[in-house]
Design a protein around this motif. Structure first.
Motif, PDB file in Angstrom:
ATOM      1  N   ASP A 122       0.815  -1.216   0.000  1.00  0.00           N
ATOM      2  CA  ASP A 122       0.000   0.000   0.000  1.00  0.00           C
ATOM      3  C   ASP A 122       0.851   1.271   0.000  1.00  0.00           C
ATOM      4  OD1 ASP A 122       0.952   0.238   2.611  1.00  0.00           O
ATOM      5  OD2 ASP A 122      -0.989  -0.126   3.563  1.00  0.00           O
ATOM      6  N   GLY A 123       2.170   1.098   0.064  1.00  0.00           N
ATOM      7  CA  GLY A 123       3.077   2.233  -0.031  1.00  0.00           C
ATOM      8  C   GLY A 123       3.305   2.998   1.240  1.00  0.00           C
ATOM      9  N   ARG A 124       2.613   2.642   2.301  1.00  0.00           N
ATOM     10  CA  ARG A 124       2.653   3.462   3.502  1.00  0.00           C
ATOM     11  C   ARG A 124       3.827   3.154   4.427  1.00  0.00           C
ATOM     12  NH1 ARG A 124      -2.084   5.764   7.221  1.00  0.00           N
ATOM     13  NH2 ARG A 124      -0.856   6.223   9.089  1.00  0.00           N
ATOM     14  N   LYS A 125       4.265   1.902   4.473  1.00  0.00           N
ATOM     15  CA  LYS A 125       5.233   1.504   5.492  1.00  0.00           C
ATOM     16  C   LYS A 125       6.411   0.736   4.895  1.00  0.00           C
ATOM     17  CE  LYS A 125       1.728   1.279   9.134  1.00  0.00           C
ATOM     18  NZ  LYS A 125       1.033   0.421  10.121  1.00  0.00           N
ATOM     19  N   MET A 182       8.641  -1.197  12.086  1.00  0.00           N
ATOM     20  CA  MET A 182       7.782  -0.656  11.049  1.00  0.00           C
ATOM     21  C   MET A 182       7.965   0.856  11.002  1.00  0.00           C
ATOM     22  SD  MET A 182       5.646  -2.244   9.039  1.00  0.00           S
ATOM     23  CE  MET A 182       5.266  -3.645  10.064  1.00  0.00           C
ATOM     24  N   TYR A 183       8.400   1.346   9.842  1.00  0.00           N
ATOM     25  CA  TYR A 183       8.535   2.786   9.640  1.00  0.00           C
ATOM     26  C   TYR A 183       7.346   3.278   8.838  1.00  0.00           C
ATOM     27  CZ  TYR A 183      10.449   7.207   7.833  1.00  0.00           C
ATOM     28  OH  TYR A 183      10.638   8.517   7.479  1.00  0.00           O
ATOM     29  N   ASP A 184       6.519   4.146   9.452  1.00  0.00           N
ATOM     30  CA  ASP A 184       5.349   4.708   8.797  1.00  0.00           C
ATOM     31  C   ASP A 184       5.769   5.965   8.044  1.00  0.00           C
ATOM     32  OD1 ASP A 184       2.920   6.170   8.255  1.00  0.00           O
ATOM     33  OD2 ASP A 184       1.900   4.884   9.702  1.00  0.00           O
ATOM     34  N   THR A 224       7.666   1.724  14.853  1.00  0.00           N
ATOM     35  CA  THR A 224       7.040   0.857  15.844  1.00  0.00           C
ATOM     36  C   THR A 224       7.603  -0.546  15.724  1.00  0.00           C
ATOM     37  OG1 THR A 224       4.989   2.133  15.627  1.00  0.00           O
ATOM     38  CG2 THR A 224       4.846  -0.017  16.722  1.00  0.00           C
ATOM     39  N   ASP A 225       7.961  -1.163  16.859  1.00  0.00           N
ATOM     40  CA  ASP A 225       8.421  -2.547  16.868  1.00  0.00           C
ATOM     41  C   ASP A 225       7.222  -3.478  17.032  1.00  0.00           C
ATOM     42  OD1 ASP A 225      10.943  -1.566  16.638  1.00  0.00           O
ATOM     43  OD2 ASP A 225      11.537  -1.969  18.710  1.00  0.00           O
TER      44      ASP A 225
END
Length: 311
Positions: free
Chosen positions: A154-157, A172-174, A181-182
């Motif tokens: 979705d391209g977001r993360k 996770m990099y937003d 967030t781990d």
């Protein structure tokens, strides 16, 4: 590892893939007796493999991934025949007709953005996960020390592995919010290592990865919900012998493929919604399957690397 396309685009993708088979590309295709890596394709359900790409001067090559529109393939490679080592790895792209094979910059394990105009990758020195434009320009480090960046459909993360003490985690990099967030709660990861070339589900809600269980000493293939372990976490494969660290998720969401660790290496498949163990995929190919694997964006074929002396 992308979502389904409209029918017209699926037809276009199929035509591109067929043209790829008919024109396997590089001038050294006829070079006899040289042991090197080549890329092959086979139907996703198994069958006879066909030569897909001989990656030019890069005798060691892996981590293949298609651009979402099927127009390009990206992978990493090095000129091992000239003594190049892992630290010399390059990100390489090639057009769908086999033209314009070029190294766009140092690094390994590329992953396309959904629009195909940027690439996430692992930078070797200094080590970390980074982004760049698809032509290799505008390189940007997003996490020093991170490894194995993979862009969500979705391209977001962007997901990648990190270490904290003696445990490994998935971060996770937003890109929208700028947050990190781990996925395993601090101190609760069961893994001493989480490996590179994890893969996203087509709906961007799950990750599948290879890891080593810290208490049992086994290697696992597991899925983890991107909202965190409390929302879903499941081990699908566990073995004392390590599987290969590259995983592909079919665009339908109903099949995951990886390579078991036993020799000769064999591609395996399982449905993450079922409790059945992974089953081998019967692929006939001349050479030794290494284990780097991806689906074509239409899901009809698997692409994987093979070591050998060719046809």
């Amino acid at each position: 590892m992308r979502m389904f396309k409209p029918v017209s685009l699926l037809i276009l993708n199929t035509v591109l893939i067929l043209s790829f088979h008919l024109s396997p590309l590089i001038a050294d295709e006829k070079e006899a007796g040289v042991k090197r890596v080549r890329f092959y394709t086979a139907p996703s359900e198994g069958g006879d493999a066909k030569l897909f790409l001989i990656p030019g001067e890069y005798y060691t090559a892996g981590s293949p991934t298609f651009s979402p529109d099927s127009q390009k393939l990206a992978f990493d490679g090095r000129k091992s025949q000239d003594g190049e080592k892992f630290a010399d790895g390059q990100i390489i792209t090639v057009n769908a007709d086999g033209t314009n094979l070029e190294a766009i910059g140092s690094g390994v394990m590329p992953g396309w953005s959904p629009a195909g105009n940027r690439i996430a990758f692992s930078q070797i020195s200094p080590s970390g996960v980074a982004l760049m434009h698809a032509d290799g320009s505008h390189r940007e480090m997003i996490e020093p020390g991170g490894w194995g960046a993979q862009w969500s459909p979705d391209g977001r993360k962007i997901a990648y592995t990190v270490r904290s003490g003696d445990k490994a985690n998935i971060r996770m990099y937003d890109l929208v919010e700028g947050t990190k967030t781990d996925l395993f709660t601090a101190g609760e990861s069961p893994y001493s290592s989480i490996y590179w070339n994890m893969t996203w589900s087509p709906d961007s809600n799950w990750l599948c990865f290879k890891a080593r269980n810290a208490s049992q000493g086994t290697y696992e293939i597991a899925t983890l919900n991107t909202a965190g372990q409390q929302q879903g976490y499941k081990v699908h494969y566990s073995n004392k012998t390590a599987p290969y660290a590259d995983i592909a998720w079919h665009p339908s969401g109903e099949k995951i493929v990886f390579a078991a660790g036993s020799q000769p290496r064999q591609l395996m498949q399982f449905n993450p919604a079922e409790d059945k163990p992974p089953a081998p995929i019967d692929i006939k190919v001349k050479g030794t399957i290494i284990g780097d694997v991806c689906f074509t964006p239409d899901g009809q074929s698997l692409l994987f690397n093979v070591s050998g002396t060719g046809e």
